[in-house]
Design a protein around this motif. Structure first.
Motif, PDB file in Angstrom:
ATOM      1  N   PHE A   7       0.796  -1.223   0.000  1.00  0.00           N
ATOM      2  CA  PHE A   7       0.000   0.000   0.000  1.00  0.00           C
ATOM      3  C   PHE A   7       0.831   1.276   0.000  1.00  0.00           C
ATOM      4  N   PHE A   8       2.111   1.156   0.327  1.00  0.00           N
ATOM      5  CA  PHE A   8       2.953   2.352   0.425  1.00  0.00           C
ATOM      6  C   PHE A   8       4.248   2.134  -0.355  1.00  0.00           C
ATOM      7  N   GLU A   9       4.702   3.207  -0.996  1.00  0.00           N
ATOM      8  CA  GLU A   9       5.932   3.112  -1.786  1.00  0.00           C
ATOM      9  C   GLU A   9       7.159   2.930  -0.904  1.00  0.00           C
ATOM     10  N   LEU A  10       7.128   3.534   0.277  1.00  0.00           N
ATOM     11  CA  LEU A  10       8.294   3.488   1.159  1.00  0.00           C
ATOM     12  C   LEU A  10       7.852   3.098   2.565  1.00  0.00           C
ATOM     13  N   VAL A  11       8.422   2.015   3.088  1.00  0.00           N
ATOM     14  CA  VAL A  11       8.124   1.557   4.444  1.00  0.00           C
ATOM     15  C   VAL A  11       9.439   1.479   5.212  1.00  0.00           C
ATOM     16  N   THR A  12       9.522   2.216   6.307  1.00  0.00           N
ATOM     17  CA  THR A  12      10.738   2.276   7.121  1.00  0.00           C
ATOM     18  C   THR A  12      10.384   1.972   8.572  1.00  0.00           C
ATOM     19  N   VAL A  13      11.299   1.306   9.256  1.00  0.00           N
ATOM     20  CA  VAL A  13      11.111   1.014  10.678  1.00  0.00           C
ATOM     21  C   VAL A  13      12.072   1.884  11.471  1.00  0.00           C
ATOM     22  N   SER A  14      11.554   2.539  12.502  1.00  0.00           N
ATOM     23  CA  SER A  14      12.366   3.464  13.282  1.00  0.00           C
ATOM     24  C   SER A  14      12.125   3.244  14.770  1.00  0.00           C
ATOM     25  N   LYS A  15      13.172   3.424  15.562  1.00  0.00           N
ATOM     26  CA  LYS A  15      13.038   3.375  17.021  1.00  0.00           C
ATOM     27  C   LYS A  15      13.543   4.699  17.573  1.00  0.00           C
ATOM     28  N   PRO A  16      12.627   5.577  18.002  1.00  0.00           N
ATOM     29  CA  PRO A  16      13.047   6.893  18.518  1.00  0.00           C
ATOM     30  C   PRO A  16      13.901   6.760  19.773  1.00  0.00           C
ATOM     31  N   ARG A  17      14.659   7.802  20.049  1.00  0.00           N
ATOM     32  CA  ARG A  17      15.515   7.804  21.228  1.00  0.00           C
ATOM     33  C   ARG A  17      14.707   7.651  22.510  1.00  0.00           C
ATOM     34  N   SER A  18      13.491   8.194  22.523  1.00  0.00           N
ATOM     35  CA  SER A  18      12.666   8.162  23.732  1.00  0.00           C
ATOM     36  C   SER A  18      12.016   6.806  23.971  1.00  0.00           C
ATOM     37  N   SER A  19      12.127   5.891  23.021  1.00  0.00           N
ATOM     38  CA  SER A  19      11.619   4.532  23.225  1.00  0.00           C
ATOM     39  C   SER A  19      12.652   3.738  24.012  1.00  0.00           C
ATOM     40  N   ARG A  20      12.234   3.143  25.104  1.00  0.00           N
ATOM     41  CA  ARG A  20      13.180   2.456  25.990  1.00  0.00           C
ATOM     42  C   ARG A  20      13.881   1.301  25.277  1.00  0.00           C
ATOM     43  N   ASN A  21      15.159   1.132  25.568  1.00  0.00           N
ATOM     44  CA  ASN A  21      15.930   0.050  24.962  1.00  0.00           C
ATOM     45  C   ASN A  21      15.381  -1.325  25.325  1.00  0.00           C
ATOM     46  N   SER A  22      14.779  -1.439  26.497  1.00  0.00           N
ATOM     47  CA  SER A  22      14.250  -2.732  26.943  1.00  0.00           C
ATOM     48  C   SER A  22      12.948  -3.097  26.243  1.00  0.00           C
ATOM     49  N   SER A  23      12.352  -2.146  25.522  1.00  0.00           N
ATOM     50  CA  SER A  23      11.070  -2.389  24.862  1.00  0.00           C
ATOM     51  C   SER A  23      11.290  -2.948  23.462  1.00  0.00           C
TER      52      SER A  23
END
Length: 289
Positions: free
Chosen positions: A177-193
């Protein structure tokens, strides 16, 4: 000294309190925007699974910066739970897996479509990662179903995802459904998650695709696949490796080879290994009890 919760030791928790955000998750969306500029030119947005409202707060602030007239901004927040009112945000209390909720959102846009759909929803985690990943993937697909009804071509979809061993299947579905799909983990997301966020840009559904809320894993009421046609009825092909002439446990056909008139038994090349109990039987055969 009393116990201090994990949240209160977190820098983003304290910043959220200082800056007036309803939850620390506001920084996740802000940091995603820093990297991908998802708010560029956006005036109409949908916030799915919005409670307690921190992402709606971010949308309100950023979209007003884009508009020359505040009345041009349209934000619709959807959640099963009621949340405190936000100026300029229309709230819908409903289930994103239901057709009725999709229709309510469409009605709010009065014939226009959204530029951006975001979803920070997640299930109540059990700690069993396989189950949590599965339920989260179904929630994301429900959000995608809503998105296909309300997002304009070229629009952006951002949603939470749990990374697991089978997550590539979900990526491939989004890629349809989308031309570009990227996965991101923001800095504020805990490393343990195990959480991350998929940023899906340039919405371009397959030719002939008709938005539908069919998702049998969430609600069996909408799963009449016989009514689907075209791209909506796409079935992944199943190919058998090799031909069907190999021998197996099916005895419905003859075991005779070509040119044989009757079956000829042949000893195996290597006989079976003597089971361990055979020696014991031999030793105990003459023992009287």
């Amino acid at each position: 000294m009393g116990k201090t919760s994990k949240d209160k030791r977190d820098i983003y928790y304290r910043l959220a309190k200082e800056e007036g955000w309803r939850a620390r998750s506001a920084f996740k969306l802000l940091q995603i925007n820093e990297e991908y500029n998802i708010f560029n030119g956006v005036l109409r947005a949908v916030d799915l699974c919005a409670a307690p409202g921190s992402w709606s707060q971010v949308l309100t602030k950023k979209l007003k910066e884009n508009a020359s007239n505040v009345d041009d901004v349209k934000i619709v927040a959807v959640d099963l739970q009621a949340m405190a009112a936000l100026p300029g945000v229309k709230q819908i209390q409903g289930d994103i897996t239901k057709v009725s909720t999709a229709h309510e959102i469409i009605k709010e846009f009065e014939g226009s479509q959204a530029d951006l759909v975001v979803c920070d929803g997640a299930p109540d985690v059990t700690g069993l990662h396989d189950i949590d990943e599965y339920v989260q993937s179904q929630l994301l697909l429900a959000a995608l179903n809503i998105t296909t009804h309300v997002l304009k071509n070229g629009g952006v979809f951002v949603a939470k995802i749990f990374r697991g061993k089978d997550v590539t299947l979900l990526y491939s579905q989004l890629k349809q459904f989308f031309e570009l799909v990227t996965v991101s983990k923001p800095r504020s997301s805990r490393n343990s998650s195990i959480e991350a966020f998929v940023i899906c840009q340039n919405y371009a559904p397959p030719a002939g695709f008709i938005p539908t809320m069919i998702n049998p894993l969430l609600d069996h009421k909408y799963c009449d696949f016989n009514q689907l046609t075209g791209p909506n009825r796409f079935i992944v092909p199943f190919n058998v490796c090799g031909d069907l002439s190999a021998y197996d446990s099916d005895t419905s056909y003859s075991l005779l080879l070509e040119g044989q008139s009757k079956y000829e038994y042949k000893d195996p090349v290597q006989g079976p290994i003597n089971p361990p109990y055979k020696d014991i039987l031999e030793k105990t055969k003459n023992i009287q009890i």
